[in-house]
Design a protein around this motif. Structure first.
Motif, short mmCIF file in Angstrom:
data_model
loop_
_atom_site.label_atom_id
_atom_site.label_comp_id
_atom_site.label_asym_id
_atom_site.label_seq_id
_atom_site.Cartn_x
_atom_site.Cartn_y
_atom_site.Cartn_z
N CYS A 289 0.85 -1.19 0.00
CA CYS A 289 0.00 0.00 0.00
C CYS A 289 0.89 1.25 0.00
N PRO A 290 0.59 2.24 -0.86
CA PRO A 290 1.42 3.45 -0.91
C PRO A 290 1.16 4.44 0.22
N VAL A 291 0.15 4.20 1.08
CA VAL A 291 -0.14 5.10 2.19
C VAL A 291 0.95 4.92 3.26
N GLU A 292 1.54 6.03 3.71
CA GLU A 292 2.67 5.97 4.66
C GLU A 292 2.32 5.26 5.96
N ASP A 293 1.14 5.50 6.51
CA ASP A 293 0.76 4.94 7.82
C ASP A 293 0.25 3.50 7.72
N CYS A 294 0.13 2.96 6.52
CA CYS A 294 -0.40 1.60 6.34
C CYS A 294 0.75 0.65 6.05
N ASP A 295 0.81 -0.44 6.78
CA ASP A 295 1.88 -1.42 6.61
C ASP A 295 1.44 -2.63 5.79
N SER A 296 0.26 -2.58 5.20
CA SER A 296 -0.26 -3.72 4.46
C SER A 296 0.54 -3.97 3.19
N ARG B 55 -4.95 -1.87 -14.27
CA ARG B 55 -5.21 -2.61 -13.03
C ARG B 55 -5.41 -1.62 -11.90
N LEU B 56 -6.55 -1.75 -11.20
CA LEU B 56 -6.87 -0.90 -10.06
C LEU B 56 -6.74 -1.71 -8.79
N PHE B 57 -5.99 -1.18 -7.81
CA PHE B 57 -5.76 -1.86 -6.55
C PHE B 57 -6.58 -1.22 -5.44
N THR B 58 -6.96 -2.04 -4.45
CA THR B 58 -7.60 -1.55 -3.23
C THR B 58 -6.92 -2.25 -2.07
N CYS B 59 -6.36 -1.47 -1.14
CA CYS B 59 -5.67 -2.03 0.02
C CYS B 59 -6.67 -2.79 0.88
N VAL B 60 -6.30 -4.00 1.30
CA VAL B 60 -7.20 -4.81 2.12
C VAL B 60 -7.30 -4.29 3.55
N GLU B 61 -6.34 -3.49 4.00
CA GLU B 61 -6.34 -2.95 5.36
C GLU B 61 -7.05 -1.60 5.46
N CYS B 62 -6.61 -0.62 4.67
CA CYS B 62 -7.13 0.74 4.83
C CYS B 62 -8.13 1.16 3.75
N GLY B 63 -8.26 0.36 2.68
CA GLY B 63 -9.23 0.68 1.63
C GLY B 63 -8.75 1.70 0.62
N HIS B 64 -7.50 2.15 0.73
CA HIS B 64 -6.95 3.11 -0.24
C HIS B 64 -6.96 2.49 -1.63
N LYS B 65 -7.30 3.29 -2.64
CA LYS B 65 -7.34 2.81 -4.03
C LYS B 65 -6.28 3.52 -4.85
N TRP B 66 -5.64 2.77 -5.73
CA TRP B 66 -4.65 3.34 -6.66
C TRP B 66 -4.59 2.46 -7.89
N ARG B 67 -3.98 3.01 -8.94
CA ARG B 67 -3.84 2.22 -10.16
C ARG B 67 -2.39 1.85 -10.38
N GLU B 68 -2.20 0.79 -11.12
CA GLU B 68 -0.84 0.31 -11.43
C GLU B 68 -0.12 1.37 -12.25
N SER B 69 1.12 1.67 -11.84
CA SER B 69 1.86 2.69 -12.58
C SER B 69 2.94 2.08 -13.43
#
Length: 105
Positions: free
Chosen positions: A66-73, A91-105
């Motif tokens: 996960c690209p979110v700094e506070d998330c260790d998932s 490809r669109l990703f969704t973090c299983v821990e925090c729910g943050h969404k991002w796309r493959e770069s």
């Protein structure tokens, strides 16, 4: 509306000819063929299509940090969606821990 046989772009009328502004292909106009074309007024509106929520019931996950700094998932669910107007998918990703969404770069 007519599309260019050479490059597939939309053609425009110029006098008695169809002209492609992309590849400069020209074709003669045919009044009988143009009379058979459906106008926007003659088209049927079936309303807004149903859109499936691809985030529901997503069970496939993969190792993707996960690209979110506070998330260790390091796990994310993903979905493949066609890119509008394109010939490939994104490809669109969704973090299983925090729910943050991002796309493959």
């Amino acid at each position: 509306m007519r599309f260019c046989d050479e490059c597939g772009s939309m053609m425009h009328t110029e006098g008695n000819r169809w002209a492609c502004r992309s590849c400069e292909n020209e074709e003669p106009r045919d009044s009988r063929a143009e009379a058979a074309m459906t106008t926007q007024d003659g088209q049927q509106d079936d309303g807004t299509p149903d859109v499936a929520d691809a985030t529901q019931d997503t069970t496939e996950t993969m190792q993707e940090p996960c690209p979110v700094e506070d998330c260790d998932s390091d796990r994310a669910s993903y979905e493949m969606l066609p890119k509008p107007g394109g010939s490939y998918e994104v490809r669109l990703f969704t973090c299983v821990e925090c729910g943050h969404k991002w796309r493959e770069s």
